[in-house]
Write a protein that holds these residues in place. Structure first.
Motif, PDB file in Angstrom:
ATOM      1  N   SER B   8      42.620 -56.602 -31.499  1.00 40.81           N
ATOM      2  CA  SER B   8      42.839 -56.883 -30.082  1.00 40.81           C
ATOM      3  C   SER B   8      41.902 -57.999 -29.659  1.00 40.81           C
ATOM      4  CB  SER B   8      42.539 -55.658 -29.217  1.00 40.81           C
ATOM      5  OG  SER B   8      43.419 -54.625 -29.562  1.00 40.81           O
ATOM      6  N   LYS B   9      42.379 -58.816 -28.740  1.00 40.46           N
ATOM      7  CA  LYS B   9      41.542 -59.898 -28.254  1.00 40.46           C
ATOM      8  C   LYS B   9      41.894 -60.176 -26.799  1.00 40.46           C
ATOM      9  CE  LYS B   9      38.606 -63.095 -28.440  1.00 40.46           C
ATOM     10  NZ  LYS B   9      37.215 -62.795 -28.763  1.00 40.46           N
ATOM     11  N   THR B  10      40.871 -60.200 -25.963  1.00 38.69           N
ATOM     12  CA  THR B  10      41.084 -60.498 -24.553  1.00 38.69           C
ATOM     13  C   THR B  10      40.300 -61.751 -24.190  1.00 38.69           C
ATOM     14  OG1 THR B  10      41.184 -58.137 -24.167  1.00 38.69           O
ATOM     15  CG2 THR B  10      40.962 -59.524 -22.235  1.00 38.69           C
ATOM     16  N   ALA B  34      41.552 -61.495 -16.836  1.00 44.14           N
ATOM     17  CA  ALA B  34      41.565 -61.149 -18.253  1.00 44.14           C
ATOM     18  C   ALA B  34      42.973 -61.342 -18.790  1.00 44.14           C
ATOM     19  CB  ALA B  34      41.119 -59.710 -18.441  1.00 44.14           C
ATOM     20  N   GLU B  36      45.230 -60.641 -22.054  1.00 45.67           N
ATOM     21  CA  GLU B  36      45.233 -59.956 -23.343  1.00 45.67           C
ATOM     22  C   GLU B  36      46.070 -60.739 -24.333  1.00 45.67           C
ATOM     23  OE1 GLU B  36      45.200 -55.826 -23.643  1.00 45.67           O
ATOM     24  OE2 GLU B  36      44.960 -55.514 -21.486  1.00 45.67           O
ATOM     25  N   GLN B  39      47.143 -57.388 -28.640  1.00 47.96           N
ATOM     26  CA  GLN B  39      46.911 -55.978 -28.364  1.00 47.96           C
ATOM     27  C   GLN B  39      47.293 -55.170 -29.587  1.00 47.96           C
ATOM     28  OE1 GLN B  39      48.743 -54.649 -24.648  1.00 47.96           O
ATOM     29  NE2 GLN B  39      49.043 -56.796 -24.167  1.00 47.96           N
ATOM     30  N   ASP B  40      46.291 -54.680 -30.254  1.00 49.35           N
ATOM     31  CA  ASP B  40      46.523 -53.707 -31.313  1.00 49.35           C
ATOM     32  C   ASP B  40      47.539 -54.193 -32.351  1.00 49.35           C
ATOM     33  OD1 ASP B  40      45.971 -51.360 -32.516  1.00 49.35           O
ATOM     34  OD2 ASP B  40      47.482 -50.202 -31.417  1.00 49.35           O
ATOM     35  N   THR B  63      46.395 -67.406 -31.912  1.00 50.90           N
ATOM     36  CA  THR B  63      45.211 -66.550 -31.846  1.00 50.90           C
ATOM     37  C   THR B  63      45.104 -65.718 -33.114  1.00 50.90           C
ATOM     38  OG1 THR B  63      45.524 -66.433 -29.468  1.00 50.90           O
ATOM     39  CG2 THR B  63      43.987 -64.874 -30.423  1.00 50.90           C
ATOM     40  N   ASP B  75      37.999 -58.761 -30.478  1.00 49.94           N
ATOM     41  CA  ASP B  75      37.204 -57.766 -29.757  1.00 49.94           C
ATOM     42  C   ASP B  75      37.155 -56.447 -30.521  1.00 49.94           C
ATOM     43  OD1 ASP B  75      36.993 -59.620 -27.798  1.00 49.94           O
ATOM     44  OD2 ASP B  75      38.643 -58.806 -26.593  1.00 49.94           O
ATOM     45  N   LYS B 230      53.877 -61.469 -26.018  1.00 48.30           N
ATOM     46  CA  LYS B 230      52.866 -60.965 -25.077  1.00 48.30           C
ATOM     47  C   LYS B 230      51.752 -60.212 -25.786  1.00 48.30           C
ATOM     48  CE  LYS B 230      55.612 -60.462 -20.905  1.00 48.30           C
ATOM     49  NZ  LYS B 230      56.465 -59.498 -20.228  1.00 48.30           N
ATOM     50  N   GLY B 231      51.383 -60.662 -26.973  1.00 44.96           N
ATOM     51  CA  GLY B 231      50.237 -60.076 -27.650  1.00 44.96           C
ATOM     52  C   GLY B 231      50.527 -58.829 -28.460  1.00 44.96           C
ATOM     53  N   THR B 232      51.788 -58.362 -28.465  1.00 50.86           N
ATOM     54  CA  THR B 232      52.068 -57.182 -29.289  1.00 50.86           C
ATOM     55  C   THR B 232      53.104 -57.512 -30.358  1.00 50.86           C
ATOM     56  OG1 THR B 232      53.567 -56.492 -27.552  1.00 50.86           O
ATOM     57  CG2 THR B 232      51.500 -55.304 -27.709  1.00 50.86           C
TER      58      THR B 232
END
Lengths: 268, 325, 260
Positions: B8-10, B34, B36, B39-40, B63, B75, B230-232
């Motif tokens: 995960s990275k924010t 923030a 994200e 995410q996981d 990323t 993170d 969206k990060g997932t």
């Protein structure tokens, strides 16, 4: 025609205003250098053997004016966009536009300087006006002197832009923007009295300086401000500035046309 | 073996609002939002795989690549590649990987390509004999012979990309990260690059992880795709699996004798319709193709029928829509 | 170290692609200190002395500073223009290579044209050293060499610090000029001509006094600075690089956790 110049102008000012952090940093830097110069002059004046031709107070005021109006008087300014046009040969596109290139570039350079000076000069002037003596910027004796100062400063600005146009034109020959700028800027800086005020130079050097246009852009306006030059001297100087300005612009236009013709012949 | 687990990275992004008042305020106090970015995220990649990493702009692709290549520290989560945690032992780890950023060059602009290569040899401390061998192989397969002595600034984009890829393989890495390797290339160069990637994967067993927006890259190269939005991680599997899961629509184009009565086919939607031709989209999970055609022929006198599967490009767009990314 | 020279050779080769421009730049670079120096000379012609310092003494001070600074600018230019590396994202490239970032940034840029400046300043240095009223001893020569070396180290340290700022922000970096160009301009003159706080700042915060002013006192045998330890003071200046490198490391760590 005028409209094209004005919109170039407005665009530049808006762009300059966006870089607030850069302006703040610039102001801080100018202050630091100003204080340093003042301290060095103070040290020289402290044990002077003969009476110098300029008072310390005048030299200090001169120094602050120099720091405040740096954007008006430096030859170091560079517009990479214009240089890029010349060295890449893309200038050919620029020639398709209906306006005269000299005028357009002149307006662009003038606007860059104005926007940068507007942001930086007032804070410096305001603060130096209220500094304790002897560091203070001393106002001119009367209003007329001040008006004269503004007039000669602005004509000086027009002159410096005309001179920097010559730098850009010289790049057609040298093809090295940094080289051209440095050559002009290094000598120009000295000859405008930015390293030491002209009256402090030895006599033979002053003769050379007075024969060249550079000192009209910085040394002359600042000495009008400090009262080092009388009002009548200022008026005579204003006429001389105007003559130089006409000469420099004419020279620039002739050289530019020549350079552009060559570009066309070579096919860009 | 690449193991990525629960990364995960924010990021904190400073809020910027226009206006002088706000500018002054932000000098003293800044507000952050923030974001994200990851995410996981978890996945496994086996040695020798070619994995396509796809997703819209800003989804978290680069990323992830940055985390995996040791540039960025996440993170949370763990990542083990060849026994290293990339961000902990950067200097030793990066000897084993090659990275190509499609939009940035790692070659020195003004000198011949070979000079850049020799400097890279020294940076990576490659023994001369090994360097010679690798270079010969690369020059041959990428057809670089004629351009080795040309300054980089004079190369075409396609030539440059081939040199970039060669440059990132000089130290014989076992993992290659390619960030948009075909961006801006013409059709011929794209094919050459794809061909080469396939080749080194087969010959040297290099594991390849590539991000791209060009689905042809994916179809030509990747056995497996990872879709991120969206990060997932939204999808992890084969291209054909993707097709059977999302690409269930077929397009039927039917030409027929003039017919002014509007068509009605249960379970299918009409994309376009004229008195002579109709284009119909059918979801094969709801209606069988044969049923649709039967229904069609009962309503009009058919002249010609073509059935098209959805291009992968459309599937991806559809997936983006479905996941609202 | 070997790698560093390889980088250098490579960039020299690039530079030679534009030979005309390079020669012009080298020439111009040597003019910069020349006009500044002319200014100093004219001021002495007008005023005779500077708070008890003679022209040649100040010239020596000026030359040591200029030699150290131009040397630094020539070889550590990569840090001077580092913000562009961050803005363009090319710093990522350095991170995927198995070498320390400091070496790679150093190797990313050389400004060979500064050699013009270096040569001119070195000329002034030799000339001023031969003209000052000082009895030269081997230890004094050592002190002079140490002054230059340590000056290079401190300027490099300041460049690294200034570059490290770009890990947090790339706006308003002009402020760093106060310490690079400003520092150079300041210590061109003996520090005791300034206010006390300036002298203190450049002694205890940035130890320029250790490389320039204090050993100079020793060389000239002024103000009772005759203890041989004065000659070794520049060594203290070298320590300054340590906190700079530390800040750099923190900066890199920050960059790697924010990716900004």
């Amino acid at each position: 025609m005028m409209k094209a110049y004005l919109s170039v102008f407005r665009l530049r000012i808006n762009m300059g205003l966006q870089y607030r952090a850069a302006a703040l940093a610039g102001i801080a830097t100018q202050f630091f250098f100003g204080f340093m110069f003042v301290m060095i002059f103070q040290a020289f004046y402290a044990h002077s053997v003969s009476t110098p031709p300029m008072t310390l107070a005048a030299v200090i005021t001169y120094t602050w004016l120099k720091q405040a109006f740096l954007a008006f008087i430096m030859l170091w300014f560079r517009d990479n966009e214009l240089f890029g046009l010349i060295t890449s040969g893309n200038i050919a596109y620029e020639m398709c536009r209906p306006s005269d290139i000299y005028g357009l570039w002149y307006a662009k350079l003038l606007a860059t300087r104005l926007s940068s000076a507007l942001l930086r000069c007032f804070p410096i002037l305001l603060i130096t006006l209220i500094l304790p003596r002897p560091y203070r910027l001393e106002l001119p004796a009367d209003l007329l002197t001040f008006v004269l100062f503004i007039a000669v400063l602005l004509v000086g600005l027009l002159m410096i832009v005309a001179i920097s146009m010559l730098i850009y034109i010289s790049v057609f020959v040298t093809m090295s923007p940094s080289g051209s700028i440095m050559l002009f800027a290094i000598f120009g800086e000295f000859l405008s009295g930015l390293i030491i005020p002209v009256p402090l130079m030895p006599g033979w050097m002053q003769h050379i300086v007075n024969a060249l246009p550079f000192h009209w852009t910085a040394d002359f306006p600042f000495r009008v401000f400090t009262g080092d030059l009388s009002k009548s001297e200022a008026l005579v100087g204003l006429a001389a500035q105007a003559a130089w300005l006409i000469g420099l612009v004419a020279l620039g236009k002739i050289l530019m046309n020549k350079a552009l013709r060559r570009v066309v012949v070579q096919g860009g | 073996m690449i193991t990525v687990e629960g990364i995960s990275k924010t990021f904190l992004v400073a809020k910027r609002e226009p206006g002088l008042k706000h500018a002054v305020k932000s000098l003293f106090h800044r507000e952050y939002t923030a974001v994200e970015a990851l995410q996981d995220i978890s996945f496994l990649i086996a040695p020798g795989e070619i994995v396509g990493y796809i997703g819209p702009n800003g989804a978290g692709k680069s990323t992830t690549i940055k985390v995996m290549s040791g540039i960025l520290v996440p993170d949370r989560g763990s990542c083990t590649i060849k026994g290293f945690t990339p961000w902990l032992d950067r200097v030793n780890y990066v000897k084993h990987i090659g990275v190509v950023f499609g939009q940035r060059s790692q070659l020195w602009w003004d000198v011949p390509v070979i000079d850049s290569f020799e400097l890279l040899r020294d940076i990576y401390n490659v023994p001369q004999a090994e360097y010679k061998k690798t270079l010969t192989l690369l020059v041959e397969t990428l057809d670089l012979g004629s351009i080795m002595n040309t300054p980089v600034r004079q190369l075409s984009l396609g030539q440059r990309m081939r040199c970039e890829i060669a440059a990132s393989l000089l130290h014989s890495p076992s993992i290659l990260f390619l960030d948009e390797p075909t961006i801006g290339l013409d059709a011929v160069s794209k094919i050459a690059v794809r061909h080469f990637i396939k080749e080194i994967n087969k010959e040297k067993g290099v594991t390849v992880i590539l991000t791209t927006h060009d689905m042809n890259d994916i179809e030509a190269l990747a056995d497996r795709i990872l879709l991120i939005g969206k990060g997932t991680l939204l999808y992890d599997g084969s291209v054909s699996g993707l097709r059977s899961r999302f690409g269930t629509r077929r397009t039927i184009t039917a030409d027929y004798h003039e017919n002014t009565k509007p068509l009605e086919i249960p379970g299918a939607s009409l994309l376009s319709w004229t008195p002579e031709r109709a284009i119909i989209s059918v979801d094969t999970e709801q209606v069988m193709i044969s049923e649709a055609i039967t229904s069609l022929s009962s309503q009009v006198e058919l002249l010609d029928v073509t059935i098209d599967t959805q291009p992968i490009e459309d599937i991806i767009v559809q997936m983006y829509k479905e996941y609202e990314i | 170290m070997k790698l560093y020279f390889k980088y250098m050779l490579m960039l020299l080769r690039s530079e030679m692609q534009y030979r005309g421009s390079f020669l012009l730049m080298t020439f111009c670079q040597c003019l910069t200190p020349f006009v500044t120096f002319a200014g100093v000379y004219f001021m002495f012609e007008r005023f005779g002395e500077l708070k008890g310092w003679s022209f040649y003494e100040v010239a020596l001070c000026f030359a040591v500073t200029q030699v150290a600074f131009s040397f630094t600018e020539c070889f550590a230019r990569g840090f001077d223009v580092f913000s562009s590396l961050v803005v363009s994202g090319n710093f990522d490239r350095l991170l995927v290579r198995p070498r320390s970032t400091v070496v790679q940034v150093l190797g990313s840029r050389f400004e060979f044209a500064r050699i013009g400046r270096l040569l001119l300043s070195a000329g002034v240095l030799v000339w001023a050293a031969s003209q000052i009223e000082a009895s030269w001893t081997p230890l004094k020569v050592v002190a002079l060499v140490l002054m230059v070396v340590s000056g290079v180290v401190i300027f490099t340290g300041i460049f690294i610090l200034a570059a490290a700022i770009s890990f947090w922000t790339v706006q308003g970096l002009e402020v760093a000029n106060i310490f690079t160009d400003g520092g150079r301009e300041m210590i061109q003159y003996p520090l005791n001509i300034y206010h006390k706080w300036v002298k203190r700042f450049f002694t205890f915060i940035i130890p320029f006094a250790c490389v320039n002013y204090l050993p100079l006192l020793y060389i000239l045998g002024r103000d009772g600075a005759d203890h041989p330890l004065y000659a070794l003071l520049p060594l203290i200046g070298i320590v300054f690089i340590a906190p700079c490198l530390l800040v750099w490391r923190i900066g890199v760590r920050h960059y790697r956790s924010t990716g900004s």
